[in-house]
Motif scaffolding. Structure first.
Motif, PDB file in Angstrom:
ATOM      1  N   ARG A   8      53.674  42.904  46.926  1.00  0.00           N
ATOM      2  CA  ARG A   8      52.310  43.421  46.977  1.00  0.00           C
ATOM      3  C   ARG A   8      51.584  42.986  45.708  1.00  0.00           C
ATOM      4  N   HIS A   9      50.344  42.569  45.869  1.00  0.00           N
ATOM      5  CA  HIS A   9      49.553  42.099  44.725  1.00  0.00           C
ATOM      6  C   HIS A   9      49.553  43.132  43.596  1.00  0.00           C
ATOM      7  N   ALA A  10      49.302  42.675  42.387  1.00  0.00           N
ATOM      8  CA  ALA A  10      49.273  43.550  41.217  1.00  0.00           C
ATOM      9  C   ALA A  10      47.994  44.403  41.213  1.00  0.00           C
ATOM     10  N   THR A  11      47.834  45.204  40.183  1.00  0.00           N
ATOM     11  CA  THR A  11      46.853  46.278  40.147  1.00  0.00           C
ATOM     12  C   THR A  11      45.406  45.801  40.142  1.00  0.00           C
ATOM     13  N   THR A  12      44.608  46.445  40.976  1.00  0.00           N
ATOM     14  CA  THR A  12      43.148  46.316  40.955  1.00  0.00           C
ATOM     15  C   THR A  12      42.569  47.671  40.552  1.00  0.00           C
ATOM     16  N   ALA A  13      41.266  47.698  40.306  1.00  0.00           N
ATOM     17  CA  ALA A  13      40.628  48.976  39.984  1.00  0.00           C
ATOM     18  C   ALA A  13      40.775  49.960  41.143  1.00  0.00           C
ATOM     19  N   ALA A  31      43.018  43.952  33.838  1.00  0.00           N
ATOM     20  CA  ALA A  31      43.814  43.375  32.748  1.00  0.00           C
ATOM     21  C   ALA A  31      45.268  43.835  32.841  1.00  0.00           C
ATOM     22  N   ASP A  32      45.478  45.099  33.179  1.00  0.00           N
ATOM     23  CA  ASP A  32      46.851  45.586  33.393  1.00  0.00           C
ATOM     24  C   ASP A  32      47.498  44.875  34.566  1.00  0.00           C
ATOM     25  N   GLY A  33      46.703  44.598  35.613  1.00  0.00           N
ATOM     26  CA  GLY A  33      47.226  43.889  36.767  1.00  0.00           C
ATOM     27  C   GLY A  33      47.656  42.478  36.429  1.00  0.00           C
ATOM     28  N   GLU A  34      46.909  41.808  35.579  1.00  0.00           N
ATOM     29  CA  GLU A  34      47.292  40.457  35.166  1.00  0.00           C
ATOM     30  C   GLU A  34      48.617  40.471  34.416  1.00  0.00           C
ATOM     31  N   ARG A  35      48.794  41.462  33.557  1.00  0.00           N
ATOM     32  CA  ARG A  35      50.074  41.568  32.831  1.00  0.00           C
ATOM     33  C   ARG A  35      51.212  41.912  33.787  1.00  0.00           C
ATOM     34  N   LEU A  36      50.926  42.772  34.761  1.00  0.00           N
ATOM     35  CA  LEU A  36      51.946  43.126  35.755  1.00  0.00           C
ATOM     36  C   LEU A  36      52.326  41.909  36.594  1.00  0.00           C
ATOM     37  N   ALA A  37      51.354  41.069  36.946  1.00  0.00           N
ATOM     38  CA  ALA A  37      51.661  39.859  37.712  1.00  0.00           C
ATOM     39  C   ALA A  37      52.602  38.950  36.931  1.00  0.00           C
ATOM     40  N   GLU A  38      52.407  38.863  35.630  1.00  0.00           N
ATOM     41  CA  GLU A  38      53.315  38.069  34.795  1.00  0.00           C
ATOM     42  C   GLU A  38      54.716  38.664  34.810  1.00  0.00           C
ATOM     43  N   ARG A  39      54.823  39.989  34.725  1.00  0.00           N
ATOM     44  CA  ARG A  39      56.148  40.633  34.770  1.00  0.00           C
ATOM     45  C   ARG A  39      56.804  40.445  36.133  1.00  0.00           C
ATOM     46  N   LEU A  40      56.008  40.483  37.183  1.00  0.00           N
ATOM     47  CA  LEU A  40      56.546  40.199  38.517  1.00  0.00           C
ATOM     48  C   LEU A  40      57.182  38.814  38.560  1.00  0.00           C
ATOM     49  N   CYS A  66      45.584  38.587  45.559  1.00  0.00           N
ATOM     50  CA  CYS A  66      46.879  38.015  45.927  1.00  0.00           C
ATOM     51  C   CYS A  66      47.050  36.610  45.364  1.00  0.00           C
ATOM     52  N   ARG A  67      46.005  35.808  45.453  1.00  0.00           N
ATOM     53  CA  ARG A  67      46.103  34.439  44.940  1.00  0.00           C
ATOM     54  C   ARG A  67      46.395  34.431  43.443  1.00  0.00           C
ATOM     55  N   ASP A  68      45.782  35.336  42.697  1.00  0.00           N
ATOM     56  CA  ASP A  68      46.026  35.392  41.257  1.00  0.00           C
ATOM     57  C   ASP A  68      47.446  35.882  40.957  1.00  0.00           C
ATOM     58  N   THR A  69      47.919  36.859  41.735  1.00  0.00           N
ATOM     59  CA  THR A  69      49.304  37.329  41.563  1.00  0.00           C
ATOM     60  C   THR A  69      50.286  36.215  41.913  1.00  0.00           C
ATOM     61  N   ALA A  70      50.017  35.509  43.008  1.00  0.00           N
ATOM     62  CA  ALA A  70      50.908  34.423  43.435  1.00  0.00           C
ATOM     63  C   ALA A  70      50.951  33.296  42.421  1.00  0.00           C
ATOM     64  N   ALA A  71      49.815  32.988  41.803  1.00  0.00           N
ATOM     65  CA  ALA A  71      49.780  31.916  40.804  1.00  0.00           C
ATOM     66  C   ALA A  71      50.668  32.256  39.611  1.00  0.00           C
ATOM     67  N   ALA A  72      50.623  33.517  39.168  1.00  0.00           N
ATOM     68  CA  ALA A  72      51.470  33.927  38.042  1.00  0.00           C
ATOM     69  C   ALA A  72      52.943  33.838  38.416  1.00  0.00           C
ATOM     70  N   ILE A  73      53.281  34.222  39.650  1.00  0.00           N
ATOM     71  CA  ILE A  73      54.674  34.156  40.093  1.00  0.00           C
ATOM     72  C   ILE A  73      55.127  32.707  40.215  1.00  0.00           C
TER      73      ILE A  73
END
Length: 230
Positions: A8-13, A31-40, A66-73
């Motif tokens: 599931r995609h990382a955090t949004t507002a 910003a927290d979601g971007e960091r979470l995507a990196e941890r994912l 989702c695209r931003d989360t997938a890119a980090a993964i």
């Protein structure tokens, strides 16, 4: 044997506030979601070291979150000599909440008490006002997921990382676990920024695929504070 990661995609507002964010919305990660995507990405990369990963596909919903989360993964799991195929599939979009998009569960109940009560009882059969039912979501998302599962079962070492949404993932996990689909919201929960890992194997000619859930709703947090969502 292949491995399917349902992410599931990382955090949004909206997810942080416990509000509906459906297929019509294209919000970005916080910003927290971007960091979470990196941890994912780091967590899944670590999982791959233990399963002798070969061919690897990252498939994402077309929603920005989702695209931003997938890119980090994808960046985290890439290795020299191991290509990562990247695909975008609009069939994996979140449920269309219709008139409930952006609302909290309490606001949905206040606006449409009878429909909300019916939806709570059977979200697979009952559609949101002007939107979709769980059955509508499954009808468009399951063929894409089943095709990936067939690809995974066809050769050892294959990995598919699917980055999608709350309802899509809960519905597919319910189907794989044999949970009645009308109970997918009541029986399963997946937090923003979580992943589930499923082994997909070819069992026999009569049963071409067998799924074993090895991880369910793992969130790579040091500490966990989440909001319940609909």
């Amino acid at each position: 044997m292949g491995h399917l990661f349902l992410v599931r995609h990382a955090t949004t507002a909206a997810s942080a506030a416990g509000r509906n964010l459906g297929g019509r919305s294209d919000d970005s990660l916080t910003a927290d979601g971007e960091r979470l995507a990196e941890r994912l990405g780091q967590a899944i990369a670590l999982e791959l070291t233990g399963i002798a990963a070969g061919e690897l596909r990252v498939v994402t919903s077309s929603a920005r979150r989702c695209r931003d989360t997938a890119a980090a993964i994808a960046d985290a799991v890439a290795r020299p000599g191991r290509a990562v195929e990247r695909h975008v599939d609009a069939a994996l979009l979140e449920i269309d909440y219709g008139a409930w998009d952006g609302l909290s569960p309490a606001e949905c109940m206040q606006r449409d008490p009878e429909v909300r009560a019916a939806w709570e009882a059977d979200p697979y059969a009952v559609a949101t006002p002007g939107g979709e039912s769980g059955a509508d979501v499954a009808a468009r998302a399951f063929p894409a997921l089943e095709a990936l599962e067939g690809w995974l079962a066809a050769a050892s070492g294959r990995v598919a990382i699917v980055v999608s949404h709350n309802h899509v993932i809960r519905l597919r996990l319910a189907a794989l676990l044999g949970v009645p689909l009308r109970d997918y919201r009541r029986r399963l929960g997946v937090d923003a920024g979580s992943y589930s890992m499923v082994e997909i194997d070819r069992a026999s000619a009569d049963e071409p695929r067998q799924a074993t859930v090895r991880r369910l709703g793992v969130v790579p947090f040091d500490s966990l504070v989440v909001k319940r969502e609909s």
